[in-house]
Enzyme design. Sequence first.
Site, PDB file in Angstrom:
ATOM      1  N   LYS A  23       0.781  -1.215  -0.040  1.00 37.39           N
ATOM      2  CA  LYS A  23      -0.050   0.163  -0.004  1.00 37.39           C
ATOM      3  C   LYS A  23       0.922   1.154   0.103  1.00 37.39           C
ATOM      4  O   LYS A  23       0.542   2.341   0.312  1.00 37.39           O
ATOM      5  CB  LYS A  23      -1.458   0.022   0.938  1.00 37.39           C
ATOM      6  CG  LYS A  23      -1.875  -1.314   0.834  1.00 37.39           C
ATOM      7  CD  LYS A  23      -2.698  -1.495   2.584  1.00 37.39           C
ATOM      8  CE  LYS A  23      -3.023  -2.709   2.514  1.00 37.39           C
ATOM      9  NZ  LYS A  23      -3.639  -3.093   3.751  1.00 37.39           N
ATOM     10  N   ARG A  72     -10.085  -5.259  14.446  1.00 36.71           N
ATOM     11  CA  ARG A  72     -11.350  -4.468  13.509  1.00 36.71           C
ATOM     12  C   ARG A  72     -12.398  -5.482  13.999  1.00 36.71           C
ATOM     13  O   ARG A  72     -12.220  -6.531  13.879  1.00 36.71           O
ATOM     14  CB  ARG A  72     -10.447  -4.794  12.312  1.00 36.71           C
ATOM     15  CG  ARG A  72      -8.933  -4.243  12.478  1.00 36.71           C
ATOM     16  CD  ARG A  72      -8.594  -3.618  12.385  1.00 36.71           C
ATOM     17  NE  ARG A  72      -9.380  -2.130  11.316  1.00 36.71           N
ATOM     18  CZ  ARG A  72      -8.459  -1.993   9.982  1.00 36.71           C
ATOM     19  NH1 ARG A  72      -7.487  -2.688  10.163  1.00 36.71           N
ATOM     20  NH2 ARG A  72     -10.313  -1.372   8.985  1.00 36.71           N
TER      21      ARG A  72
END
Length: 263
Positions: free
Chosen positions: A53, A253
């Site tokens: 990323k 998460r």
Amino acid sequence: MPEMPEVEAVCRKLRAEAVGRRIRAVKISRCATPAVAELAAGKSIKAVDRKGKHILIRLSGSITVHVHLRMTGNLFWVPDHRFHTARARVVFELSDLSGVIYEDPRALGKLHAAPSDEVDEGLGEIGPEPLTPEFTWARFHETARASRQPAKLFLMDQTKVAGLGNIYAAEALFRAKVNPKRSMCRIGKPKLESLFGAILEVLGDAVQSAERAYSGPGEFGEAESFPLAVYDREGEACDVCGRTVRRIRQGGRSTYYCPSCQR
DNA sequence: TCGATCCTGTAG
DNA sequence: CTACAGGATCGA
């Protein structure tokens, strides 16, 4: 906004529009270090690379601007740098009046500049890149067999596989019918093979769809991605079996999955 | 392996 | 108001 496919779309856009242009000045509204301006001003943009990323804008003089968008960052080219909004944190003014804008409302992202070899060194820990030859079944099999991490956390671990985030990790597990809580080393070989395939499939689809979203007529239309099977669908019926999609917490998460399809 | 943290925005 | 957000890191 970004997992690997969206980051890739950003890179492609920059390659098409910004490479070959010279940075005349860097205006920093709120973020980043002054070193960015000092190092980048006057350099020309030679290439744009991506590692997982991370976005790597290669400049003349062996300088790299290193950008990580984290949750809410965005980086894009505009035909006229004066178009930038008040949200812009960094504005690269290019020699022909076009510009590259960095926005990040939540300010979790990073943008800095350094000599290229320093930047590359810092990225050494990142795992194999799916959709490239370095992501092989042999390597995946080997790291998976050695890991006791729950499957979802393994997929999101950037040292194991580069670029998967919360959405596509969940989607890959769904396609492979793997339970997100299952320890990697305990997944049987056939399932592991389909997980390997599912990663390629999901990321391949997502790259296509992110590409469309970005090159579409609506300027920088957000990456609305392709239809998601489980992500953000808590309480809805699974498209395959009709049972209810669940949300659990893993590593702080949300994980979405179908408890019936993914045993 | 958990929780807090970096920040701000937005949905309920 | 609270909860949560497509990421990653740190210390307990």
